[in-house]
Design an enzyme around this catalytic site. Structure first.
Site, mmCIF file in Angstrom:
data_model
loop_
_atom_site.group_PDB
_atom_site.id
_atom_site.type_symbol
_atom_site.label_atom_id
_atom_site.label_comp_id
_atom_site.label_asym_id
_atom_site.label_seq_id
_atom_site.Cartn_x
_atom_site.Cartn_y
_atom_site.Cartn_z
ATOM 1 C CG ASP A 1 49.337 33.889 47.302
ATOM 2 O OD1 ASP A 1 50.028 34.509 47.727
ATOM 3 O OD2 ASP A 1 47.994 33.895 47.620
ATOM 4 N NE ARG B 1 39.684 51.018 32.738
ATOM 5 C CZ ARG B 1 39.289 50.815 31.148
ATOM 6 N NH1 ARG B 1 40.124 50.102 30.723
ATOM 7 N NH2 ARG B 1 38.381 51.725 30.937
ATOM 8 C CE LYS C 1 47.261 40.326 53.709
ATOM 9 N NZ LYS C 1 46.884 39.015 53.183
ATOM 10 C CE1 TYR D 1 43.676 35.763 52.745
ATOM 11 C CE2 TYR D 1 42.619 35.913 50.649
ATOM 12 C CZ TYR D 1 42.777 36.256 51.820
ATOM 13 O OH TYR D 1 42.479 37.365 52.400
HETATM 14 C C1 LIG Z 1 46.043 38.438 52.373
HETATM 15 C C2 LIG Z 1 46.202 37.515 51.034
HETATM 16 C C3 LIG Z 1 45.507 37.365 49.843
HETATM 17 C C4 LIG Z 1 44.564 38.341 49.439
HETATM 18 O O1 LIG Z 1 45.185 39.667 49.434
HETATM 19 P P1 LIG Z 1 44.224 40.949 49.746
HETATM 20 O O2 LIG Z 1 45.290 42.268 49.303
HETATM 21 O O3 LIG Z 1 43.807 41.029 50.819
HETATM 22 O O4 LIG Z 1 43.136 41.170 48.535
HETATM 23 C C5 LIG Z 1 46.045 36.489 48.817
HETATM 24 N N1 LIG Z 1 46.926 35.529 49.290
HETATM 25 C C6 LIG Z 1 47.489 35.388 50.622
HETATM 26 C C7 LIG Z 1 48.360 34.433 50.956
HETATM 27 C C8 LIG Z 1 46.930 36.358 51.463
HETATM 28 O O5 LIG Z 1 47.697 36.021 52.721
#
Ligand SMILES: *Cc1c(COP(=O)(O)O)cnc(C)c1O
Length: 384
Positions: A177, A53, A202, A105
Site C-alpha cells: 500500500d 463496468r 489521499k 491501514y
Molecule cells: C485512506 C487509506 C486507505 C483506504 O482508502 P479509502 O479511499 O478511504 O477507501 C487505504 N490505505 C491507506 C494507507 C489509507 O491512508
C-alpha cells in the site's frame, strides 16, 4: 524521463491515446453505462468497450497513467482505496495465508479480520520493521506479504528490499500500500513488489473531494487476475471520479514538494516545543528507520505525528487549532489533524493500541498547502 515529467507526459497528455484526434488536453469524461455494438452484427468487428463496468475510456486513461507512474504493466481503478485493497486480496483463495504488517491501514485490517476471515483467508499480523518477523510468520500455505511503509500513525519504516528477499524465496506475491508516499516518492515495483495499491482519495486526488482507489500489477498475468476481480466484484471507479484523480496527479509534484517541506519544518519546530513529548517523521535524524527509508524512497512525505505530554494538551490542541481541519483522511491541500485513538484506530482494543504506542496523546498531521509560518503560529497557540 524523471517522475516529475512523467506525471504530465505519460501518454495521456491529450485524448489521442484514447483514439480521439481532437488533441484536447483534458481527458473526456465518458458518462455512459454502455456502448453501442451494432458493428458486431454488421461486420463481425469486436470493440474494446462494451459495458462501462468492464471498461470506460476515462477510467482507462487513469489506469494507464498510474501503471506508467508505478512502472507496472496494468493499472486498475476502484471505487475507493479499500475497494482496491479488498479486490487485490480477492485474487487469493480460501485456505491461503497472508502475512501483513501489523500497523497496516485500519480499514484493511478490519477487512482481513472480518470479511476475509469469514471467507477463510488466514493472516498473521507482524511488526514488519523487523524483517525476521516476516520469516518467522511463514507457513506452508502462505501466499502473500502485504506491507505499508511508512506506517500509520507512527511512521514506522519497513525495509522493503529485505522483506522482498524473504518473500521471493518463499514464492509469495508482494502487495504494498503506497498511499503515503505515492509513486512520486516511492516505486515499490522497481525493486520487486507485485501489486501496488493506493487510496487515490489521499495525495493522488489531493483535494479532499473524491473517494477512489488504484492498483498496479507488475506482470500482465497478475493484471488479468486482478481484472477478473475488478470486473467480477464490480467496485469500479466512476468516470468523474477517475477524471478528478487524473487531474490531481498532474499537480502531484508541486503539491507534495511543498507539503513535504512544510511537514519537515513542522516536525523540526514541534520537537522544540515544551508540551511536545515526541515527534515521528522519517525526515528527523533520530527517526529509527531513516536510513532504510532514504534507501527506498525519494522523500520523507507530508505526514507526521507527535505526542503531547498530557491527554489534555492533545485535546486542547484539537479544540484550538484553527488552520488544521480536525478530520480523518490526509493528502489534501488543507492541513488535517487527526486523533488516531478516536478516529482511524478506534476499533483496535485499548491494550493492543497501548502496546503499539498509539496513545491518547498522539496527533497525526497531514501537511497542506497553507503558508508554513501561519501553521506554526496557529499550532503554537493551540499547544499553549
Ligand atoms: C485512506 C487509506 C486507505 C483506504 O482508502 P479509502 O479511499 O478511504 O477507501 C487505504 N490505505 C491507506 C494507507 C489509507 O491512508
Amino acid at each position: 524521463m524523471k517522475i516529475g515529467t512523467l506525471l504530465i507526459h505519460n501518454g495521456h497528455e491529450t485524448d489521442k491515446a484514447l483514439g480521439i484526434p481532437t488533441g484536447a488536453l483534458g481527458t473526456p469524461v465518458y458518462q455512459t453505462s454502455t456502448f453501442e455494438q451494432s458493428d458486431f452484427f454488421k461486420s463481425g468487428k469486436t470493440q474494446e468497450f462494451d459495458y462501462a463496468r468492464s471498461g470506460n475510456p476515462t477510467r482507462k486513461a487513469l489506469e494507464e497513467t498510474i501503471a506508467a507512474l508505478e512502472v507496472g504493466s496494468r493499472g486498475y481503478a476502484f471505487s475507493s482505496g479499500i475497494a482496491a485493497v479488498s479486490s487485490a486480496l480477492g485474487i487469493f483463495s480460501t485456505g491461503d495465508h497472508i502475512i501483513v504488517a501489523e500497523d497496516i491501514y485500519g480499514g484493511s485490517y478490519r477487512m482481513l479480520n472480518t470479511f476475509y476471515k469469514r471467507w477463510g483467508l488466514e493472516h498473521t499480523a507482524v511488526d514488519t520493521s523487523n524483517p525476521d518477523n516476516v520469516r518467522e510468520a511463514l507457513k506452508p500455505n502462505t501466499k502473500a506479504l502485504f506491507l505499508e511503509t511508512p506506517s500509520n500513525p507512527l511512521l514506522k519504516i519497513t525495509d522493503l528490499r529485505a522483506c522482498f528477499d524473504i518473500a521471493h524465496s518463499a514464492g509469495l506475491i508482494i502487495l504494498v500500500d503506497n498511499t503515503f508516499m505515492t509513486p512520486y516518492l516511492q516505486r515499490p515495483i522497481t525493486f520487486g513488489a507485485d501489486i501496488v495499491i493506493h487510496s487515490a482519495t489521499k495525495f493522488l486526488g489531493g483535494h479532499s473531494d473524491v473517494i477512489s482507489g488504484l492498483a498496479v500489477t507488475r506482470t500482465e498475468e497478475l493484471g488479468k487476475r486482478l481484472f477478473a476481480v475488478q470486473n467480477g466484484f464490480g467496485a469500479v471507479s466512476g468516470p468523474w471520479d477517475c477524471w478528478l484523480v487524473q487531474r490531481g496527479i498532474k499537480t502531484l509534484k508541486v503539491r507534495l514538494d511543498t507539503q513535504q517541506n512544510t511537514a519537515a519544518r513542522l516536525a523540526f519546530w514541534l520537537k522544540e516545543q515544551p508540551n511536545v513529548e515526541a515527534v515521528y517523521y522519517p525526515g528527523l535524524v533520530e527517526h529509527m528507520g531513516r536510513s532504510v527509508h532514504e534507501a527506498q524512497a525519494d522523500g520523507t512525505g507530508a505526514v507526521l505525528s507527535f505526542k503531547t505530554r498530557t491527554t489534555e494538551q492533545a485535546l486542547h490542541f484539537l479544540a484550538k487549532t484553527e488552520l488544521a481541519a480536525v478530520a480523518v483522511s490526509l493528502g489534501g491541500v488543507e492541513t488535517i489533524a487527526s486523533y488516531p485513538v478516536r478516529m482511524s484506530h478506534a476499533a483496535i482494543p485499548p491494550v493492543e493500541r497501548a502496546r503499539r504506542g498509539i496513545t491518547d496523546t498522539l496527533i497525526r498531521i497531514s501537511a497542506g498547502l497553507e503558508d508554513c509560518d501561519d501553521l506554526i503560529a496557529d499550532f503554537s497557540k493551540a499547544l499553549e
